[in-house]
Design an enzyme around this catalytic site. Sequence first.
Site, PDB file in Angstrom:
ATOM      1  N   LYS A 101      54.499  -1.655  20.282  1.00  0.00           N
ATOM      2  CA  LYS A 101      55.865  -1.107  20.282  1.00  0.00           C
ATOM      3  C   LYS A 101      55.841   0.396  19.969  1.00  0.00           C
ATOM      4  O   LYS A 101      54.846   0.926  19.517  1.00  0.00           O
ATOM      5  CB  LYS A 101      56.751  -1.884  19.299  1.00  0.00           C
TER       6      LYS A 101
HETATM    7  C1  LIG Z   1      58.434  -7.621  20.968  1.00  0.00           C
HETATM    8  C2  LIG Z   1      59.751  -8.249  21.197  1.00  0.00           C
HETATM    9  C3  LIG Z   1      60.266  -9.232  20.347  1.00  0.00           C
HETATM   10  C4  LIG Z   1      59.471  -9.895  19.278  1.00  0.00           C
HETATM   11  O1  LIG Z   1      58.845  -9.049  18.394  1.00  0.00           O
HETATM   12  P1  LIG Z   1      57.485  -9.506  17.673  1.00  0.00           P
HETATM   13  O2  LIG Z   1      57.303  -8.452  16.631  1.00  0.00           O
HETATM   14  O3  LIG Z   1      56.408  -9.485  18.709  1.00  0.00           O
HETATM   15  O4  LIG Z   1      57.685 -10.854  17.095  1.00  0.00           O
HETATM   16  C5  LIG Z   1      61.549  -9.687  20.572  1.00  0.00           C
HETATM   17  N1  LIG Z   1      62.290  -9.223  21.580  1.00  0.00           N
HETATM   18  C6  LIG Z   1      61.833  -8.286  22.433  1.00  0.00           C
HETATM   19  C7  LIG Z   1      62.716  -7.790  23.531  1.00  0.00           C
HETATM   20  C8  LIG Z   1      60.533  -7.781  22.278  1.00  0.00           C
HETATM   21  O5  LIG Z   1      60.073  -6.876  23.137  1.00  0.00           O
END
Ligand SMILES: *Cc1c(COP(=O)(O)O)cnc(C)c1O
Length: 356
Positions: free
Chosen positions: A179
């Site tokens: 991210k």
């Molecule tokens: C990455 C993501 C999540 C979940 O996050 P994690 O930290 O991987 O559990 C939820 N929604 C979206 C749109 C994402 O890109």
Amino acid sequence: MIPISKPIIGEAEKRAVVEVLESGRLAQGPRVAQLEERFAQLCGTRYAIATSSGTTALHLALLAHGIGPGDEVITTPFTFIATVNAILFVGAKPVLVDVEEDTFNIDPAQIEAAVTPRTRAIIPVHLYGYPCDMDPILEIARRHGLAVIEDAAQAVGATYKGRPVGSFGTACFSLYATKNVMAGEGGMITTDDPEIAERCRMLRNHGMRERYQYELLGYNFRMSDLHAAIGLVQMDRLEEFTARRRANAAYLSEHLRSVITPTVREGYGHVWHQYTVRVNGGRDRDEAVRRLNEAGIGTGVFYPRPAHHYDHIRRVVGEVHLPVAERLSREVISLPVHPALSQADLERIVEAVNRL
Ligand SMILES: *Cc1c(COP(=O)(O)O)cnc(C)c1O
């Protein structure tokens, strides 16, 4: 190979982790509190609550809003599966509304028709770092008394009409390794509502306000100080990271031919978690991906199937037809846009795509 994403880890991140290790205090502690403070500042909210992941942030947010069996939650089928799974975790029913072709986000014009007496919340997902059109979504929510829970997992630092995402209701972020701001794993909830904040804090830690006084059924959804230490350094670099993503995206949009490049409307502060193009006109996306990979260009397909095409979700939502999401899932290719790209990398990406 130019990777589709690359965590940027410098000396400062390494030092921050070693400091926590040497402090002997590894679990949730002062670093987590500092990271919460940083998110609250960024979003302009009164509260921020750190969690173990973006998925657990969504789960907690739904629980904190009291959403459960018999309730319906409206969201998009064109998202990472955790958005829809979180609704299932609490026993509620996801109601999927199709997306806009040019922004990939939930189509506000189709939300109202999906509202029933059981609807409790809307989860708009700011996909790829591009904010949803929040004004009509907030207006529908207000009219029907619904909660708005932003899935801002991909959109840290994005703005809608000058206002930060994460400030429109209750919002969930992810600090997963790929991210825009990462901690390896981690999540964050932002809100202005003191009761929601308090419930999130309790639910994340076994339902406790005071040690060993369990006031309700809680979970262990805590973030560790080791992770928060990384996230704090990354937050210092958010502006720099975002500026580089924006410059990379601008270069790609200026030079790419033969694919449909992403739209950015006036008033939308995109943070380019992904730079996603479409191949259409019956061309074969998977063939295009294969050729790009052969040319050393990493790609991603986010997402190859809409949520309602997975069995565990189909069993709950039934047979629905959401033509735009279904078509986009066959057309999208994400190209590298991350801050570690060099000018030579960008030129290679353009050349390979334009040769398709
Ligand atoms: C990455 C993501 C999540 C979940 O996050 P994690 O930290 O991987 O559990 C939820 N929604 C979206 C749109 C994402 O890109």
